[in-house]
Design a protein around this motif. Structure first.
Motif, PDB file in Angstrom:
ATOM      1  N   SER A  97      53.824  38.148  49.783  1.00 26.03           N
ATOM      2  CA  SER A  97      54.529  38.556  48.565  1.00 26.03           C
ATOM      3  C   SER A  97      54.018  37.770  47.353  1.00 26.03           C
ATOM      4  N   LEU A  98      54.015  38.430  46.229  1.00 31.15           N
ATOM      5  CA  LEU A  98      53.537  37.841  44.983  1.00 31.15           C
ATOM      6  C   LEU A  98      54.543  36.818  44.480  1.00 31.15           C
ATOM      7  N   ARG A  99      54.058  35.622  44.177  1.00 28.63           N
ATOM      8  CA  ARG A  99      54.924  34.548  43.672  1.00 28.63           C
ATOM      9  C   ARG A  99      54.823  34.416  42.156  1.00 28.63           C
ATOM     10  N   ASP A 100      53.603  34.500  41.630  1.00 30.57           N
ATOM     11  CA  ASP A 100      53.394  34.279  40.209  1.00 30.57           C
ATOM     12  C   ASP A 100      52.066  34.902  39.807  1.00 30.57           C
ATOM     13  N   PHE A 101      51.886  35.095  38.493  1.00 31.07           N
ATOM     14  CA  PHE A 101      50.612  35.611  38.003  1.00 31.07           C
ATOM     15  C   PHE A 101      50.409  35.157  36.565  1.00 31.07           C
ATOM     16  N   PHE A 102      49.138  35.122  36.165  1.00 32.06           N
ATOM     17  CA  PHE A 102      48.759  34.803  34.794  1.00 32.06           C
ATOM     18  C   PHE A 102      47.525  35.591  34.418  1.00 32.06           C
ATOM     19  N   ILE A 103      47.419  35.887  33.145  1.00 27.70           N
ATOM     20  CA  ILE A 103      46.177  36.440  32.616  1.00 27.70           C
ATOM     21  C   ILE A 103      45.578  35.366  31.727  1.00 27.70           C
ATOM     22  N   VAL A 104      44.368  34.970  32.060  1.00 26.72           N
ATOM     23  CA  VAL A 104      43.635  33.978  31.281  1.00 26.72           C
ATOM     24  C   VAL A 104      42.293  34.606  30.934  1.00 26.72           C
ATOM     25  N   ARG A 105      42.050  34.699  29.641  1.00 27.33           N
ATOM     26  CA  ARG A 105      40.880  35.408  29.120  1.00 27.33           C
ATOM     27  C   ARG A 105      40.892  36.832  29.680  1.00 27.33           C
ATOM     28  N   ASP A 106      39.892  37.206  30.432  1.00 27.88           N
ATOM     29  CA  ASP A 106      39.839  38.561  30.991  1.00 27.88           C
ATOM     30  C   ASP A 106      40.093  38.574  32.496  1.00 27.88           C
ATOM     31  N   ASN A 107      40.761  37.567  33.002  1.00 26.30           N
ATOM     32  CA  ASN A 107      41.013  37.466  34.438  1.00 26.30           C
ATOM     33  C   ASN A 107      42.509  37.434  34.727  1.00 26.30           C
ATOM     34  N   LEU A 108      42.868  38.144  35.767  1.00 27.68           N
ATOM     35  CA  LEU A 108      44.240  38.142  36.254  1.00 27.68           C
ATOM     36  C   LEU A 108      44.275  37.257  37.489  1.00 27.68           C
ATOM     37  N   TYR A 109      45.127  36.237  37.459  1.00 33.78           N
ATOM     38  CA  TYR A 109      45.304  35.345  38.603  1.00 33.78           C
ATOM     39  C   TYR A 109      46.604  35.723  39.302  1.00 33.78           C
ATOM     40  N   LEU A 110      46.516  35.949  40.620  1.00 28.97           N
ATOM     41  CA  LEU A 110      47.658  36.347  41.429  1.00 28.97           C
ATOM     42  C   LEU A 110      47.909  35.289  42.489  1.00 28.97           C
ATOM     43  N   LEU A 111      49.116  34.774  42.532  1.00 35.05           N
ATOM     44  CA  LEU A 111      49.469  33.738  43.494  1.00 35.05           C
ATOM     45  C   LEU A 111      50.460  34.283  44.506  1.00 35.05           C
ATOM     46  N   THR A 112      50.122  34.138  45.788  1.00 34.60           N
ATOM     47  CA  THR A 112      51.073  34.394  46.861  1.00 34.60           C
ATOM     48  C   THR A 112      51.418  33.037  47.464  1.00 34.60           C
ATOM     49  N   THR A 113      52.285  33.006  48.433  1.00 35.08           N
ATOM     50  CA  THR A 113      52.643  31.720  49.033  1.00 35.08           C
ATOM     51  C   THR A 113      51.472  31.067  49.737  1.00 35.08           C
ATOM     52  N   GLU A 114      50.497  31.857  50.170  1.00 35.97           N
ATOM     53  CA  GLU A 114      49.390  31.320  50.958  1.00 35.97           C
ATOM     54  C   GLU A 114      48.020  31.435  50.291  1.00 35.97           C
ATOM     55  N   GLU A 115      47.887  32.242  49.242  1.00 34.91           N
ATOM     56  CA  GLU A 115      46.563  32.498  48.671  1.00 34.91           C
ATOM     57  C   GLU A 115      46.630  32.639  47.153  1.00 34.91           C
ATOM     58  N   LEU A 116      45.491  32.344  46.523  1.00 38.35           N
ATOM     59  CA  LEU A 116      45.322  32.561  45.088  1.00 38.35           C
ATOM     60  C   LEU A 116      44.132  33.488  44.912  1.00 38.35           C
ATOM     61  N   PHE A 117      44.316  34.514  44.083  1.00 36.76           N
ATOM     62  CA  PHE A 117      43.258  35.483  43.839  1.00 36.76           C
ATOM     63  C   PHE A 117      42.972  35.582  42.350  1.00 36.76           C
ATOM     64  N   CYS A 118      41.743  35.999  42.062  1.00 35.84           N
ATOM     65  CA  CYS A 118      41.357  36.282  40.684  1.00 35.84           C
ATOM     66  C   CYS A 118      40.799  37.697  40.642  1.00 35.84           C
ATOM     67  N   TYR A 119      41.169  38.420  39.597  1.00 35.96           N
ATOM     68  CA  TYR A 119      40.741  39.810  39.430  1.00 35.96           C
ATOM     69  C   TYR A 119      40.193  39.964  38.018  1.00 35.96           C
ATOM     70  N   ASP A 120      38.946  40.381  37.916  1.00 36.03           N
ATOM     71  CA  ASP A 120      38.302  40.561  36.616  1.00 36.03           C
ATOM     72  C   ASP A 120      38.762  41.876  35.998  1.00 36.03           C
ATOM     73  N   LEU A 121      39.523  41.790  34.930  1.00 37.26           N
ATOM     74  CA  LEU A 121      40.086  42.988  34.295  1.00 37.26           C
ATOM     75  C   LEU A 121      39.057  43.808  33.537  1.00 37.26           C
ATOM     76  N   THR A 122      37.917  43.236  33.224  1.00 32.25           N
ATOM     77  CA  THR A 122      36.884  43.990  32.509  1.00 32.25           C
ATOM     78  C   THR A 122      36.181  44.989  33.430  1.00 32.25           C
ATOM     79  N   LYS A 123      36.304  44.819  34.734  1.00 35.29           N
ATOM     80  CA  LYS A 123      35.641  45.707  35.696  1.00 35.29           C
ATOM     81  C   LYS A 123      36.539  46.841  36.179  1.00 35.29           C
TER      82      LYS A 123
END
Length: 119
Positions: free
Chosen positions: A51-77
């Motif tokens: 389950s998603l715990r938190d998220f942030f957008i920094v510059r053109d990247n979306l950071y998604l935090l779950t309890t066990e993992e952190l992901f980055c997603y490039d919004l320009t793509k």
């Protein structure tokens, strides 16, 4: 019990006039078309194992935090490339992301914290 339910539905259908049946078929086709459109939208969604715990957008990247993992997603793509990049961290049972004034991210868990370099 279920057979009685389906029998009642069949009887109700058989008692309708042809105009009423045509109207119901038209409505059902519109609902099916709407379902197909919604299904296309699902193809653009991101699905996480935890389950998603938190998220942030920094510059053109979306950071998604779950309890066990952190992901980055490039919004320009988006929508061409739907790939999440997993960011390695030593923490487990992560709780929160904190964005610093210089646009860096700190991950907080119950036991510790970690500063994440931006991608």
């Amino acid at each position: 019990m279920i057979q009685i339910f389906f029998w009642a539905i069949r009887e109700e259908w058989n008692n309708k006039s042809q105009e009423e049946k045509d109207e119901l078929n038209r409505i059902n086709k519109e609902e099916y078309d709407k379902y197909l459109e919604e299904e296309k939208e699902w193809n653009n969604r991101i699905i996480l194992k935890h389950s998603l715990r938190d998220f942030f957008i920094v510059r053109d990247n979306l950071y998604l935090l779950t309890t066990e993992e952190l992901f980055c997603y490039d919004l320009t793509k988006y929508p061409d490339d739907r790939e999440l990049v997993k960011i390695e961290t030593k923490l487990t049972k992560m709780l929160k992301l904190i964005k610093t004034s210089d646009n860096r991210i700190v991950i907080v868990s119950a036991e510790s914290y970690e500063l994440i370099p931006l991608i």
